[in-house]
Scaffold this motif. Sequence first.
Motif, mmCIF file in Angstrom:
data_model
loop_
_atom_site.group_PDB
_atom_site.id
_atom_site.type_symbol
_atom_site.label_atom_id
_atom_site.label_comp_id
_atom_site.label_asym_id
_atom_site.label_seq_id
_atom_site.Cartn_x
_atom_site.Cartn_y
_atom_site.Cartn_z
ATOM 1 N N MET A 1 -36.052 7.802 -36.324
ATOM 2 C CA MET A 1 -36.488 8.963 -36.380
ATOM 3 C C MET A 1 -35.729 9.819 -35.289
ATOM 4 O O MET A 1 -35.432 10.925 -35.556
ATOM 5 C CB MET A 1 -38.045 8.957 -35.941
ATOM 6 N N PHE A 2 -35.112 9.123 -34.180
ATOM 7 C CA PHE A 2 -34.217 9.751 -33.392
ATOM 8 C C PHE A 2 -32.997 10.237 -33.852
ATOM 9 O O PHE A 2 -32.807 11.575 -33.927
ATOM 10 C CB PHE A 2 -33.917 8.685 -32.351
ATOM 11 N N PHE A 3 -32.337 9.400 -35.010
ATOM 12 C CA PHE A 3 -31.147 9.858 -35.710
ATOM 13 C C PHE A 3 -31.637 11.078 -36.683
ATOM 14 O O PHE A 3 -30.692 11.928 -36.775
ATOM 15 C CB PHE A 3 -30.386 8.681 -36.179
ATOM 16 N N ILE A 4 -32.689 10.921 -37.188
ATOM 17 C CA ILE A 4 -33.050 11.922 -38.221
ATOM 18 C C ILE A 4 -33.369 13.173 -37.406
ATOM 19 O O ILE A 4 -32.910 14.412 -37.941
ATOM 20 C CB ILE A 4 -34.302 11.535 -38.915
ATOM 21 N N LEU B 1 -39.868 12.480 -51.677
ATOM 22 C CA LEU B 1 -40.659 11.672 -50.731
ATOM 23 C C LEU B 1 -41.844 11.050 -51.544
ATOM 24 O O LEU B 1 -42.018 9.891 -51.103
ATOM 25 C CB LEU B 1 -41.088 12.629 -49.754
ATOM 26 N N HIS B 2 -42.747 11.750 -52.142
ATOM 27 C CA HIS B 2 -43.793 11.199 -52.739
ATOM 28 C C HIS B 2 -43.690 10.166 -53.790
ATOM 29 O O HIS B 2 -44.496 9.366 -53.958
ATOM 30 C CB HIS B 2 -44.853 12.358 -53.239
ATOM 31 N N ARG B 3 -42.553 10.072 -54.484
ATOM 32 C CA ARG B 3 -42.058 9.221 -55.413
ATOM 33 C C ARG B 3 -41.855 7.954 -54.707
ATOM 34 O O ARG B 3 -42.312 6.804 -55.182
ATOM 35 C CB ARG B 3 -40.935 9.672 -56.372
ATOM 36 N N ILE B 4 -41.134 7.979 -53.736
ATOM 37 C CA ILE B 4 -40.577 6.955 -52.667
ATOM 38 C C ILE B 4 -42.106 6.378 -52.375
ATOM 39 O O ILE B 4 -42.094 5.030 -52.075
ATOM 40 C CB ILE B 4 -39.827 7.406 -51.743
ATOM 41 N N PHE C 1 -42.832 4.247 -43.406
ATOM 42 C CA PHE C 1 -42.805 5.554 -44.097
ATOM 43 C C PHE C 1 -42.527 6.658 -43.188
ATOM 44 O O PHE C 1 -41.792 7.813 -43.665
ATOM 45 C CB PHE C 1 -44.040 5.745 -44.907
ATOM 46 N N THR C 2 -42.877 6.685 -42.157
ATOM 47 C CA THR C 2 -42.670 7.891 -41.114
ATOM 48 C C THR C 2 -41.199 8.738 -41.350
ATOM 49 O O THR C 2 -41.035 9.782 -41.260
ATOM 50 C CB THR C 2 -43.210 7.895 -39.632
ATOM 51 N N PRO C 3 -40.249 7.861 -40.945
ATOM 52 C CA PRO C 3 -38.924 8.144 -41.110
ATOM 53 C C PRO C 3 -38.501 8.908 -42.233
ATOM 54 O O PRO C 3 -37.945 10.172 -42.468
ATOM 55 C CB PRO C 3 -37.838 7.087 -40.640
ATOM 56 N N PHE C 4 -38.934 8.430 -43.563
ATOM 57 C CA PHE C 4 -38.726 8.868 -44.846
ATOM 58 C C PHE C 4 -39.510 10.580 -44.994
ATOM 59 O O PHE C 4 -38.905 11.392 -45.601
ATOM 60 C CB PHE C 4 -39.468 8.201 -45.904
ATOM 61 N N TYR C 5 -40.551 10.647 -44.345
ATOM 62 C CA TYR C 5 -41.616 11.780 -44.292
ATOM 63 C C TYR C 5 -40.548 12.706 -43.551
ATOM 64 O O TYR C 5 -40.568 13.922 -43.849
ATOM 65 C CB TYR C 5 -42.866 11.390 -43.404
ATOM 66 N N GLN C 6 -39.993 12.187 -42.225
ATOM 67 C CA GLN C 6 -39.387 13.267 -41.396
ATOM 68 C C GLN C 6 -37.919 13.735 -42.406
ATOM 69 O O GLN C 6 -37.734 14.770 -41.798
ATOM 70 C CB GLN C 6 -39.088 12.434 -40.111
ATOM 71 N N PHE C 7 -37.588 12.903 -42.966
ATOM 72 C CA PHE C 7 -36.339 13.185 -43.531
ATOM 73 C C PHE C 7 -36.182 14.184 -44.639
ATOM 74 O O PHE C 7 -35.428 15.108 -44.984
ATOM 75 C CB PHE C 7 -35.575 11.654 -44.057
#
Length: 296
Positions: free
Chosen positions: A61-64, A81-84, A205-211
Amino acid sequence: MEKLFDQQTHDERDPNPWLAMYLDSSIPLNDETKRALMRDNDSMSRRYLQPFIRVWSAIAMFFIHVFKFVLPGVPNSSKALHRILAWGLRRFVSADANLLIFRHFHVGSEIMQFISKNIEGVEVGTSPLKPADFEAVKEDLFLQHDLNLYNFVIRLNSALNEKNLGIKGRRPLNLDMITPGRFNHIEFPKKWTNVLDLRSAIELFTPFYQFFLTKNDFIRASNSLQLDETIAIYTSQILNSPAHLGLVNNKHPMVPVSTYSAAYRLVLHGLAAETLHKVLVKLKEKEFEDGILVNQ
């Protein structure tokens, strides 16, 4: 009876905290939800995988965050995102964690419908989300949940302001939308890969959400968790009873909290919704024989 919930296995020199929490009745909670949550807390994933996943999630999350500062609009794909998310939930998340996640959409939808139908003088439309399977996740399910919540608050208060009204509950209460039993969804997979507990899954999943989402979408999703207090206050004004407000931990939506704590607060958000829904279920089942029902 499952070993975790078998009181015969209780050792007074080494009591299981999750058995104690399951037997405790101080917090109103659906029994299926309670069992799933206690099994989730007692899982190997929660005990051994979660600490490593939390560290990975915070670093990612920091790097994103840095990446999004430089390129705030790249990428922007809720569909990807939602497919992942749908793939990850199906393949790697435990049946108990999936149950808690899917229940949350049903519970939240019914609570908003209850508020909409039970304020004297106004009624605003809602957009219920009641997913039955993983295909429903692909329809921007998580993003739409956050949008629905904010749009509901805006529409409701606009209607109240327009008519110069406060929140006052209708009598008798309309509880037609509240489901006492099991919701309509699939039996979730229990393959050898379905091991992730609820919080580990959210942390992962949160970093994917953020990305994959825009900065506004991600921050709004994180801040929406504090609307637990807002929804609880609306309900307490309708019921004329503040008792369940003490069960809310995500508070003060005007003071945002760091997005790094989103996973923990999301679990608290789910618990707050489940407890409030159980209060409404008890009302529907007429288990409360004093206070609210007697005054109708």
